[in-house]
Design an enzyme around this catalytic site. Structure first.
Site, PDB file in Angstrom:
ATOM      1  CE  LYS A   8     -14.446  -3.917  -6.554  1.00 51.53           C
ATOM      2  NZ  LYS A   8     -15.299  -3.731  -5.410  1.00 51.53           N
ATOM      3  CE  LYS A  31      -4.118  -1.688  -0.190  1.00 47.07           C
ATOM      4  NZ  LYS A  31      -4.454  -2.821   0.604  1.00 47.07           N
ATOM      5  CE  LYS A  34      -5.198 -10.129  -3.513  1.00 46.17           C
ATOM      6  NZ  LYS A  34      -5.977  -9.976  -2.331  1.00 46.17           N
TER       7      LYS A  34
HETATM    8  P1  ADP Z   1     -10.657  -7.332   2.009  1.00 48.39           P
HETATM    9  O1  ADP Z   1      -9.773  -6.265   1.465  1.00 48.39           O
HETATM   10  O2  ADP Z   1     -11.748  -6.870   2.866  1.00 48.39           O
HETATM   11  O3  ADP Z   1      -9.880  -8.469   2.610  1.00 48.39           O
HETATM   12  P2  ADP Z   1     -10.927  -8.804  -0.362  1.00 48.39           P
HETATM   13  O4  ADP Z   1     -12.014  -8.860  -1.366  1.00 48.39           O
HETATM   14  O5  ADP Z   1      -9.550  -8.422  -0.786  1.00 48.39           O
HETATM   15  O6  ADP Z   1     -11.426  -7.858   0.747  1.00 48.39           O
HETATM   16  O7  ADP Z   1     -10.811 -10.183   0.395  1.00 48.39           O
HETATM   17  C1  ADP Z   1     -11.905 -10.761   1.061  1.00 48.39           C
HETATM   18  C2  ADP Z   1     -11.627 -12.218   1.302  1.00 48.39           C
HETATM   19  O8  ADP Z   1     -11.537 -12.873   0.060  1.00 48.39           O
HETATM   20  C3  ADP Z   1     -10.307 -12.500   2.016  1.00 48.39           C
HETATM   21  O9  ADP Z   1     -10.499 -13.605   2.869  1.00 48.39           O
HETATM   22  C4  ADP Z   1      -9.372 -12.875   0.917  1.00 48.39           C
HETATM   23  O10 ADP Z   1      -8.421 -13.824   1.360  1.00 48.39           O
HETATM   24  C5  ADP Z   1     -10.292 -13.508  -0.093  1.00 48.39           C
HETATM   25  N1  ADP Z   1      -9.834 -13.215  -1.466  1.00 48.39           N
HETATM   26  C6  ADP Z   1      -9.926 -12.051  -2.138  1.00 48.39           C
HETATM   27  N2  ADP Z   1      -9.387 -12.164  -3.380  1.00 48.39           N
HETATM   28  C7  ADP Z   1      -8.953 -13.435  -3.484  1.00 48.39           C
HETATM   29  C8  ADP Z   1      -8.335 -14.184  -4.532  1.00 48.39           C
HETATM   30  N3  ADP Z   1      -8.077 -13.652  -5.715  1.00 48.39           N
HETATM   31  N4  ADP Z   1      -8.037 -15.465  -4.285  1.00 48.39           N
HETATM   32  C9  ADP Z   1      -8.328 -16.039  -3.091  1.00 48.39           C
HETATM   33  N5  ADP Z   1      -8.922 -15.399  -2.074  1.00 48.39           N
HETATM   34  C10 ADP Z   1      -9.239 -14.116  -2.256  1.00 48.39           C
END
Ligand code: ADP
Length: 324
Positions: free
Chosen positions: A190, A104, A187
């Site tokens: 967004k 970040k 991964k």
């Molecule tokens: P936050 O920023 O609130 O964690 P995210 O959408 O980044 O929101 O993540 C929410 C959940 O989804 C977390 O548990 C994260 O590990 C999982 N997650 C998000 N993106 C991925 C991904 N591409 N592959 C596996 N798990 C994901």
């Protein structure tokens, strides 16, 4: 999950799918992490709508308020108190070393606020508030869980108690999931961009366009040659939504160098639409029902507060804040 808009395939397979399974077997707490969002200074007008979107999408994906406690983080004030207590024993060096913090800082050097630095203590507070022992998360969250264990054991040591259990990242005994984006890198999230991210509300047309645009290469030139990251990612997505037969068929075509990526992408788009369509429909229905959503939020808040206030009462007692 933070209310940053619509849920994508990564959050579904990395987290929500496991939430839905886990709620059948264990006492679960799920929440919308709206305090976490404040590090990015969201627009007040959008914040409420985004919280509602995530709550509705949780339910549309199968979270059941009768089986699990589903609440909105900012409605449970005890989380802030535990966050403050944990911050007193969280050290600058260890917080600065967290990779998500370093990322970040690189991405937004003009917005390195204290909330960003202490993101892992807020997350630890969310988890320890309910004395959770397992947290269903994707692979990207492993380090945050490690920090939570550190804070839990440090608290126990500091006060010579055996109060917090050290929670583990949980995926039913399987490897933690990492869903790739459509651009071949890292991964799905967004931040990799809209074109590489599939949302659970995407229309059939949008799904098709995003998948057909995914980058491919000239195809394997020699039998059993390794896949490039772009192709590996397409196969990973295929494994999530297509049948084993289909996956095997394309693996065989790849292995003997006769694969046509256009066919692979068409198949992926079709199976993706079959997977997403019912979820998209449920999202529409749940999002339209304001009364139901406010009832879910109210009940969830009451249940979460029961567990949270018990923890805070006990933690205060341990720290030495006792009634006169
Ligand atoms: P936050 O920023 O609130 O964690 P995210 O959408 O980044 O929101 O993540 C929410 C959940 O989804 C977390 O548990 C994260 O590990 C999982 N997650 C998000 N993106 C991925 C991904 N591409 N592959 C596996 N798990 C994901």
């Amino acid at each position: 999950m933070r209310p940053t808009g619509n849920l994508h395939l990564g959050s579904y397979f990395g987290a929500l799918k496991n939430f839905v399974r886990l709620q059948e077997q264990a006492k679960c707490y799920f929440f919308v992490a709206d305090y976490h969002l404040l590090t990015t200074h969201p627009n007040p007008a959008n914040l409420h709508q985004n919280v509602k979107t995530i709550l509705a999408q949780y339910i549309a994906c199968g979270l059941d308020p009768d089986k699990a406690t589903i609440y909105i983080q900012s409605q449970v004030p005890q989380v802030v108190e535990l966050y403050m207590f944990l911050n007193m024993n969280a050290y600058l060096g260890e917080l600065e070393r967290v990779s998500s913090f370093k990322d970040k800082v690189r991405q937004n050097p003009q917005n390195v606020n204290a909330g960003l630095l202490t993101y892992p203590t807020l997350m630890a507070a969310d988890i320890l508030l309910h004395k959770a022992d397992a947290v269903p998360v994707g692979k990207d969250q492993e380090q945050h869980l490690e920090m939570t264990r550190t804070f839990a054991s440090r608290f126990n040591r500091m006060y010579s108690v055996d109060y917090f259990t050290e929670p583990v990242a949980y995926n039913f005994g399987n490897e933690l999931v990492k869903v790739p984006g459509l651009d071949g890198s890292g991964k799905m999230s967004k931040s990799v961009g809209e074109a590489a991210t599939l949302y659970l509300v995407d229309s059939p047309e949008v799904i098709r366009k995003k998948i057909m645009k995914a980058k491919t290469d000239a195809g394997p030139q020699e039998k059993n040659s390794p896949k490039t990251p772009e192709i590996e990612n397409l196969f990973s997505l295929l494994k999530l939504v297509s049948s084993e037969d289909i996956v095997r068929q394309f693996e065989d075509l790849y292995a003997d160098c006769t694969i046509r990526y256009g066919d692979l992408k068409k198949q992926l788009a079709q199976d993706m639409e079959t997977f997403i369509a019912p979820i998209r429909e449920r999202i529409k229905q749940v999002e339209a029902d304001d009364d139901y959503l406010s009832k879910v939020a109210r009940q969830g808040c009451e249940k979460a507060m029961e567990s949270a206030s018990k923890t805070i009462r006990e933690v205060r007692e341990i720290i030495g804040f006792r009634p006169f």
